[in-house]
Scaffold this active site. Sequence first.
Site, short mmCIF file in Angstrom:
data_model
loop_
_atom_site.label_atom_id
_atom_site.label_comp_id
_atom_site.label_asym_id
_atom_site.label_seq_id
_atom_site.Cartn_x
_atom_site.Cartn_y
_atom_site.Cartn_z
CG ASP A 11 -1.70 1.21 1.42
OD1 ASP A 11 -2.41 1.60 0.48
OD2 ASP A 11 -1.62 1.83 2.51
CG ASP A 13 -1.43 8.27 2.65
OD1 ASP A 13 -0.36 8.62 3.15
OD2 ASP A 13 -2.49 8.88 2.82
CB THR A 106 -2.20 3.37 -4.09
OG1 THR A 106 -2.80 4.48 -3.44
CG2 THR A 106 -2.11 3.66 -5.59
CB SER A 107 -7.39 3.29 -2.16
OG SER A 107 -7.46 1.99 -1.63
CE LYS A 137 -5.18 -1.48 -1.31
NZ LYS A 137 -4.08 -0.65 -0.75
CG ASP A 162 -1.81 2.31 6.64
OD1 ASP A 162 -2.41 3.28 7.14
OD2 ASP A 162 -1.87 2.03 5.42
#
Length: 216
Positions: A11, A13, A106-107, A137, A162
């Site tokens: 991931d 951030d 990443t989102s 996700k 995270d």
Amino acid sequence: MKIRAQALLFDNDGTLVSSLASVDRCWTRWAMEYGITAEDFARVELHGRPAAEIAAELLPAEVVPQAVARIEELEVEDVPNDGVRLLPGTRDFLDALPADRWAVVTSATRRLAEARLDAVGILPKTLVAADDITRGKPDPEPYLLAARQLGVDPARCVVFEDAPAGLQAGRAAGMTTVALATTHQAQELTADLVVKDLSALSALVTAAGVEISVRD
């Protein structure tokens, strides 16, 4: 504890970088622009989710495309304003890995993800962003796509996350999960291994893949 894998999926951030201050600034301004009440805004989980999903929870469907474009614009513009910083251990850990053994998942949109990564000098060979998927996700689709792009069996991948939603996605993809307690308390995270951040880990590249160890 040692974890052996053929590919490492990160991931962004909260895992490689932190842009939480920027996220708070930009989304607060966005909510004000669209007349969203503080109460409604506080109910929504921002972290680790695509902007389109967040906007869809707060706004009428016909407004969502414009609203998503607006938050992307705000966040990209905020990157030079101390909008992103490397988290401890990121540089050393990534530098130890061959480019074809890892990916960022990443989102964020590709435009935003590339702006943030470029600002801190991270240039992944493989990047899966919100634009590349239909389900974000905690659905496993983003991580399964990254494994496919790297040509690695999902069972031989390790996910670094995270956020609970990202860890759930990794588990659903059949991957080993490593949780970083950078944005959540360790007891809130369910994973095969929980550490404070990437500085707690080392990576050794072997002929069989990558061996991840917890530093003494």
